[in-house]
Design a protein around this motif. Sequence first.
Motif, PDB file in Angstrom:
ATOM      1  N   THR A  29      44.037  47.604 -17.094  1.00  0.00           N
ATOM      2  CA  THR A  29      43.537  48.769 -17.829  1.00  0.00           C
ATOM      3  C   THR A  29      42.434  48.359 -18.798  1.00  0.00           C
ATOM      4  OG1 THR A  29      45.764  49.687 -17.708  1.00  0.00           O
ATOM      5  CG2 THR A  29      44.217  50.795 -19.166  1.00  0.00           C
ATOM      6  N   ILE A  30      42.542  47.187 -19.382  1.00  0.00           N
ATOM      7  CA  ILE A  30      41.473  46.681 -20.245  1.00  0.00           C
ATOM      8  C   ILE A  30      40.191  46.513 -19.449  1.00  0.00           C
ATOM      9  CG2 ILE A  30      40.685  44.631 -21.507  1.00  0.00           C
ATOM     10  CD1 ILE A  30      43.561  44.363 -22.568  1.00  0.00           C
ATOM     11  N   ALA A  31      40.297  45.922 -18.248  1.00  0.00           N
ATOM     12  CA  ALA A  31      39.119  45.736 -17.395  1.00  0.00           C
ATOM     13  C   ALA A  31      38.520  47.082 -16.988  1.00  0.00           C
ATOM     14  CB  ALA A  31      39.492  44.919 -16.159  1.00  0.00           C
ATOM     15  N   GLN A  32      39.381  48.044 -16.646  1.00  0.00           N
ATOM     16  CA  GLN A  32      38.907  49.384 -16.273  1.00  0.00           C
ATOM     17  C   GLN A  32      38.236  50.073 -17.459  1.00  0.00           C
ATOM     18  OE1 GLN A  32      42.473  51.249 -14.886  1.00  0.00           O
ATOM     19  NE2 GLN A  32      42.645  49.940 -13.073  1.00  0.00           N
ATOM     20  N   THR A  33      38.788  49.873 -18.644  1.00  0.00           N
ATOM     21  CA  THR A  33      38.232  50.510 -19.837  1.00  0.00           C
ATOM     22  C   THR A  33      36.888  49.907 -20.197  1.00  0.00           C
ATOM     23  OG1 THR A  33      40.474  50.942 -20.620  1.00  0.00           O
ATOM     24  CG2 THR A  33      38.708  51.169 -22.230  1.00  0.00           C
ATOM     25  N   LEU A  34      36.712  48.621 -19.948  1.00  0.00           N
ATOM     26  CA  LEU A  34      35.398  48.009 -20.152  1.00  0.00           C
ATOM     27  C   LEU A  34      34.366  48.661 -19.235  1.00  0.00           C
ATOM     28  CD1 LEU A  34      33.390  45.958 -21.215  1.00  0.00           C
ATOM     29  CD2 LEU A  34      34.323  44.288 -19.582  1.00  0.00           C
ATOM     30  N   ASN A  96      39.314  51.741 -32.615  1.00  0.00           N
ATOM     31  CA  ASN A  96      38.706  52.562 -31.566  1.00  0.00           C
ATOM     32  C   ASN A  96      39.389  53.921 -31.468  1.00  0.00           C
ATOM     33  OD1 ASN A  96      36.613  51.253 -29.440  1.00  0.00           O
ATOM     34  ND2 ASN A  96      37.805  49.638 -30.439  1.00  0.00           N
ATOM     35  N   ILE A  97      40.703  53.929 -31.521  1.00  0.00           N
ATOM     36  CA  ILE A  97      41.427  55.196 -31.416  1.00  0.00           C
ATOM     37  C   ILE A  97      41.081  56.117 -32.574  1.00  0.00           C
ATOM     38  CG2 ILE A  97      43.726  56.227 -31.623  1.00  0.00           C
ATOM     39  CD1 ILE A  97      44.762  53.951 -29.852  1.00  0.00           C
ATOM     40  N   LYS A  98      41.078  55.585 -33.789  1.00  0.00           N
ATOM     41  CA  LYS A  98      40.760  56.422 -34.950  1.00  0.00           C
ATOM     42  C   LYS A  98      39.348  56.991 -34.839  1.00  0.00           C
ATOM     43  CE  LYS A  98      42.033  53.289 -38.007  1.00  0.00           C
ATOM     44  NZ  LYS A  98      42.305  52.627 -39.315  1.00  0.00           N
ATOM     45  N   ALA A  99      38.406  56.172 -34.396  1.00  0.00           N
ATOM     46  CA  ALA A  99      37.026  56.642 -34.269  1.00  0.00           C
ATOM     47  C   ALA A  99      36.916  57.758 -33.241  1.00  0.00           C
ATOM     48  CB  ALA A  99      36.113  55.478 -33.893  1.00  0.00           C
ATOM     49  N   TYR A 100      37.486  57.564 -32.073  1.00  0.00           N
ATOM     50  CA  TYR A 100      37.296  58.541 -31.002  1.00  0.00           C
ATOM     51  C   TYR A 100      38.137  59.794 -31.179  1.00  0.00           C
ATOM     52  CZ  TYR A 100      34.331  55.115 -28.860  1.00  0.00           C
ATOM     53  OH  TYR A 100      33.300  54.234 -28.640  1.00  0.00           O
ATOM     54  N   ARG A 101      39.229  59.711 -31.910  1.00  0.00           N
ATOM     55  CA  ARG A 101      39.916  60.946 -32.288  1.00  0.00           C
ATOM     56  C   ARG A 101      38.987  61.829 -33.122  1.00  0.00           C
ATOM     57  NH1 ARG A 101      45.822  58.684 -34.305  1.00  0.00           N
ATOM     58  NH2 ARG A 101      46.966  58.927 -32.354  1.00  0.00           N
ATOM     59  N   ASN A 140      42.889  58.203 -23.547  1.00  0.00           N
ATOM     60  CA  ASN A 140      44.074  58.038 -22.702  1.00  0.00           C
ATOM     61  C   ASN A 140      44.243  56.576 -22.296  1.00  0.00           C
ATOM     62  OD1 ASN A 140      44.899  60.707 -22.754  1.00  0.00           O
ATOM     63  ND2 ASN A 140      43.720  61.280 -20.938  1.00  0.00           N
ATOM     64  N   ASN A 141      43.133  55.914 -21.969  1.00  0.00           N
ATOM     65  CA  ASN A 141      43.196  54.488 -21.642  1.00  0.00           C
ATOM     66  C   ASN A 141      43.663  53.671 -22.841  1.00  0.00           C
ATOM     67  OD1 ASN A 141      42.085  55.259 -19.169  1.00  0.00           O
ATOM     68  ND2 ASN A 141      40.673  53.532 -19.118  1.00  0.00           N
ATOM     69  N   LEU A 142      43.121  53.999 -24.010  1.00  0.00           N
ATOM     70  CA  LEU A 142      43.491  53.268 -25.223  1.00  0.00           C
ATOM     71  C   LEU A 142      44.973  53.441 -25.535  1.00  0.00           C
ATOM     72  CD1 LEU A 142      40.385  54.136 -27.443  1.00  0.00           C
ATOM     73  CD2 LEU A 142      40.888  51.938 -26.377  1.00  0.00           C
ATOM     74  N   TYR A 143      45.475  54.671 -25.404  1.00  0.00           N
ATOM     75  CA  TYR A 143      46.898  54.922 -25.626  1.00  0.00           C
ATOM     76  C   TYR A 143      47.754  54.109 -24.645  1.00  0.00           C
ATOM     77  CZ  TYR A 143      45.382  59.087 -28.260  1.00  0.00           C
ATOM     78  OH  TYR A 143      44.796  59.948 -29.145  1.00  0.00           O
ATOM     79  N   SER A 144      47.330  54.049 -23.390  1.00  0.00           N
ATOM     80  CA  SER A 144      48.076  53.319 -22.368  1.00  0.00           C
ATOM     81  C   SER A 144      48.136  51.827 -22.698  1.00  0.00           C
ATOM     82  CB  SER A 144      47.426  53.532 -20.999  1.00  0.00           C
ATOM     83  OG  SER A 144      48.058  52.752 -20.001  1.00  0.00           O
ATOM     84  N   ILE A 145      47.000  51.284 -23.126  1.00  0.00           N
ATOM     85  CA  ILE A 145      46.961  49.862 -23.484  1.00  0.00           C
ATOM     86  C   ILE A 145      47.868  49.582 -24.679  1.00  0.00           C
ATOM     87  CG2 ILE A 145      45.485  47.994 -24.336  1.00  0.00           C
ATOM     88  CD1 ILE A 145      43.173  49.374 -22.773  1.00  0.00           C
TER      89      ILE A 145
END
Length: 206
Positions: A29-34, A96-101, A140-145
């Motif tokens: 998931t990290i690779a996919q998120t990159l 990252n999560i705080k920023a994108y929220r 969603n990716n960040l939450y999963s990670i």
Amino acid sequence: MFSTKSYLFIVLIAVFHGCEFAPIPAASTIAQTLQLSLFLQSRTADLLSTYLSYQGSPFSDSGFSSPDLDYTGVPKAEISYTAWRQMSAENRLKENIKAYRNFTDFFLLISDDQMQLNPSKSDLLTKLNSTKTSIEGLLNNLYSIMASMGFSLPPVGSTLSSSAYTADSFTRKVRGYVVCRDYGYWMDRTVRDFQKLSTDYPITAK
């Protein structure tokens, strides 16, 4: 799905048995998120230029740039190299999560602004809505990670109130510019973050 402790136990067993490969939590998931971040990064310049082109002077003037313009609550990506380099994976993801929220809320607001200021500019409205949807996918990716690595989510907080809806036209144009500009800066940081995370948590480890 493995907890962090379970993963460490499995890795130790693999090492003792001479195994060359052991799965790393969230590595795929990290690779996919990159890859997703690189794709979103490639679209930020076009989003900003499209936004500016419909706002009138001075925003639409050739070469317009105003780094001093700001808007309260828009997430800032600036961080020193030392501070960035020393961040833990958990704190890196939380930032990252705080920023994108917050960007999710801001892009909803900007879309509403432009529906009033430029209701006929369908290409701009489509790009703003698409950006918001893309951010939600990234989240969603960040939450999963975070979940797969056993990290807790940061507290939810919003910097916007309903009074933002009644801002004057110039203020709306300024904040839209700041949001689109600083979203680009944050996407640059996210790419760097996930390049670092991909190195720290590779899909294969020998």
